[in-house]
Design an enzyme around this catalytic site. Sequence first.
Site, PDB file in Angstrom:
ATOM      1  N   ASP A 152     -49.129 -14.152 -24.641  1.00 31.76           N
ATOM      2  CA  ASP A 152     -49.791 -13.056 -25.351  1.00 31.76           C
ATOM      3  C   ASP A 152     -50.047 -13.467 -26.786  1.00 31.76           C
ATOM      4  OD1 ASP A 152     -49.820 -10.404 -23.652  1.00 31.76           O
ATOM      5  OD2 ASP A 152     -47.882 -11.340 -23.242  1.00 31.76           O
ATOM      6  N   ASP A 200     -41.587  -4.032 -20.951  1.00 35.03           N
ATOM      7  CA  ASP A 200     -41.689  -4.350 -22.379  1.00 35.03           C
ATOM      8  C   ASP A 200     -40.285  -4.476 -22.977  1.00 35.03           C
ATOM      9  OD1 ASP A 200     -44.395  -4.330 -22.239  1.00 35.03           O
ATOM     10  OD2 ASP A 200     -44.709  -2.453 -23.311  1.00 35.03           O
ATOM     11  N   GLU A 284     -54.464  -4.128 -19.770  1.00 33.20           N
ATOM     12  CA  GLU A 284     -55.233  -3.831 -18.558  1.00 33.20           C
ATOM     13  C   GLU A 284     -56.435  -2.952 -18.855  1.00 33.20           C
ATOM     14  OE1 GLU A 284     -51.332  -3.943 -15.583  1.00 33.20           O
ATOM     15  OE2 GLU A 284     -51.915  -2.072 -16.563  1.00 33.20           O
ATOM     16  N   LYS A 397     -57.626  -8.115 -16.622  1.00 31.76           N
ATOM     17  CA  LYS A 397     -56.510  -7.651 -15.790  1.00 31.76           C
ATOM     18  C   LYS A 397     -56.715  -6.194 -15.374  1.00 31.76           C
ATOM     19  CE  LYS A 397     -51.437  -7.359 -15.962  1.00 31.76           C
ATOM     20  NZ  LYS A 397     -50.263  -7.596 -16.822  1.00 31.76           N
ATOM     21  N   HIS A 402     -50.422   1.640  -6.960  1.00 34.15           N
ATOM     22  CA  HIS A 402     -50.275   1.740  -5.516  1.00 34.15           C
ATOM     23  C   HIS A 402     -49.635   3.036  -5.043  1.00 34.15           C
ATOM     24  CE1 HIS A 402     -45.948   1.001  -5.959  1.00 34.15           C
ATOM     25  NE2 HIS A 402     -46.283   0.127  -6.892  1.00 34.15           N
ATOM     26  N   THR A 444     -52.576  -7.102 -10.179  1.00 32.64           N
ATOM     27  CA  THR A 444     -51.108  -7.100 -10.134  1.00 32.64           C
ATOM     28  C   THR A 444     -50.594  -6.562  -8.797  1.00 32.64           C
ATOM     29  OG1 THR A 444     -50.956  -4.896 -11.110  1.00 32.64           O
ATOM     30  CG2 THR A 444     -51.011  -6.745 -12.623  1.00 32.64           C
ATOM     31  N   GLU A 482     -50.911 -11.532 -10.077  1.00 34.45           N
ATOM     32  CA  GLU A 482     -49.643 -11.512 -10.802  1.00 34.45           C
ATOM     33  C   GLU A 482     -48.665 -10.656 -10.007  1.00 34.45           C
ATOM     34  OE1 GLU A 482     -50.068  -9.925 -14.718  1.00 34.45           O
ATOM     35  OE2 GLU A 482     -51.577 -11.405 -15.353  1.00 34.45           O
ATOM     36  N   LEU A 485     -43.468  -6.782 -10.972  1.00 38.06           N
ATOM     37  CA  LEU A 485     -42.068  -6.686 -11.373  1.00 38.06           C
ATOM     38  C   LEU A 485     -41.393  -8.040 -11.171  1.00 38.06           C
ATOM     39  CD1 LEU A 485     -41.190  -3.278  -9.639  1.00 38.06           C
ATOM     40  CD2 LEU A 485     -41.664  -3.650 -12.070  1.00 38.06           C
ATOM     41  N   ARG A 520     -41.356 -13.663 -14.987  1.00 35.21           N
ATOM     42  CA  ARG A 520     -41.690 -14.226 -16.258  1.00 35.21           C
ATOM     43  C   ARG A 520     -40.665 -15.274 -16.592  1.00 35.21           C
ATOM     44  NH1 ARG A 520     -44.216 -11.808 -20.476  1.00 35.21           N
ATOM     45  NH2 ARG A 520     -44.274  -9.802 -19.418  1.00 35.21           N
TER      46      ARG A 520
END
Length: 578
Positions: A152, A200, A284, A397, A402, A444, A482, A485, A520
């Site tokens: 980022d 975050d 996004e 993105k 869902h 995602t 991506e 989670l 990540r």
Amino acid sequence: MAMSLPQQIGALSGTPITADSGSIAAEPTSSAAVSASAGWRSPAASLRCRAQKQGAVEVDRISPSPPLSPRIGGMRTDLTVACQALMEAPTAEEVVREFRERGAQVKGKGVPVYVMMPLDSVTMGNTVNRRKAMNASLQALKSAGVEGVMMDVWWGLVEREAPGEYNWGGYAELLEMARKHGLKVQAVMSFHQCGGNVGDSCTIPLPKWVVEEIDRDPDLAYTDQWGRRNYEYVSLGCDTLPVLKGRTPVQCYSDFMRAFGDRFEHLLGDTIVEIQVGMGPAGELRYPSYPEQNGTWKFPGIGAFQCYDKYTLSHLKAAAEAAGKPEWGSTGPTDAGHYNNWPEDTNFFKKEGGGWNSPYGEFFLTWYSQMLLDHGERILSSATSIFQNRGVKISVKIAGIHWHYGTRSHAPELTAGYYNTRFRDGYLPIARMLARHGAVFNFTCIEMRDHEQPQDAQCLPEKLVKQVTLATREAQVPLAGENALPRYDEYAHEQILNASSLKVDENEGDREMCAFTYLRMNPHLFEPENWRKFVAFVKKMNEGKEAQRCWEQVEREAEHFVHVSRPLVQEAAVALTH
């Protein structure tokens, strides 16, 4: 003699690295370089391979989302013996080399894997955070066959103090570090606030001077029907108005991207291979309809429409008048419930006689979603003109919303700006908009399975991914993925492998995802068991869907590599915890 961390890294990669590799500015010296010569034998080819049944599920591998991972111990491991063994054992260099070569992506085959870097990779003081850990981690990722990293590039850090004053310090160092390790970079133009969304781990606000302008004129922030302001991202309602110290928000984004391209011109197309353009909260293309901050929204609530700032309402008024329905232009739906309602709790989203399926609902939802598409179009036009013919892809993105996907109205998608219902494809217009600009559709929730999610909320991530796959195929736009989670288990890896093959019907042919970005880089990734599974996963992704090799053999090769590279990975894990 025990090797230092840089010497371990050099031995594993076969690349001389200076003893002061924690600082990228250090000059190489011959005395500091260590190289390991080796001859590696593949695990015996005669070992029996178990054929994997297509679509087979091993029940004992099912884990919740996200799974719990054991914490690494707080004690720094004594690597002296391991380092000595690395110097004496004739394996390291060839293990890494052959592992890379076998996992190398054949053109048109396999899916390159990138890894997201920590959100706070650059500090508020514009320096690299945990430099030693970053260096060790990048080398470990490269040695495992990872294509590159995603980072980022925060608007709130680089242009924090004043309009047009850019401080690229930390990013210059980080990008040079990636270049030295031979890693590609997906650079995210992060025009949003960090903090308040899923995952975050730190807070990075918008630039000070932008926050000052929003404080002065709160309608620059997205606003819900109860007057709640959201500071995550400047409202798209004022995209073309000179409300930020004489510039429009889109001009600010354009100037930032242009400055980035000019500053790192020498890395474009070589190290920097993709520019992901942030277009909303969490980077996004969506409205901030489900903000977690302060407990406003909780999964699986339907969220709320974000069109009540005066600038966006003025667009609604104009659209209603143009449609001959001025009475529809004063407000958004007033019967759409609250953030944490479910569709059937509301008159607007209920399946029978809901306002979403009325003439007014069609008008409002068309306008609301088109505003988002126009916002994306404006920024993409700017991004493509800036980076055209400079050797980089442009990507956008899209959120994987869902929950309540199995209902008729798809309420959470509607409040986020995706006009997707039982009777309408909301992702095809997005895909076509991206296709017009030659951009990549980045999606995602690739790791999720339907049965892992709350069934009473009719969560259907697999069906959603299939819909997006078909939409991108029809629009002829590349699809990247991506995980939403953090997941370290093989069950999630298997789902990603299946989804990345894009096998939704017999018409897919050779099409695969153009890239996958893994969430990540953190201490958990480098825990021994997680790292072993991750290395095997990367190798399988690189093999591609047409690979004829047995996965059990691939896993054995990965296991051998993990054993040899353990000291490096241990150091990366320990360094990241401090």
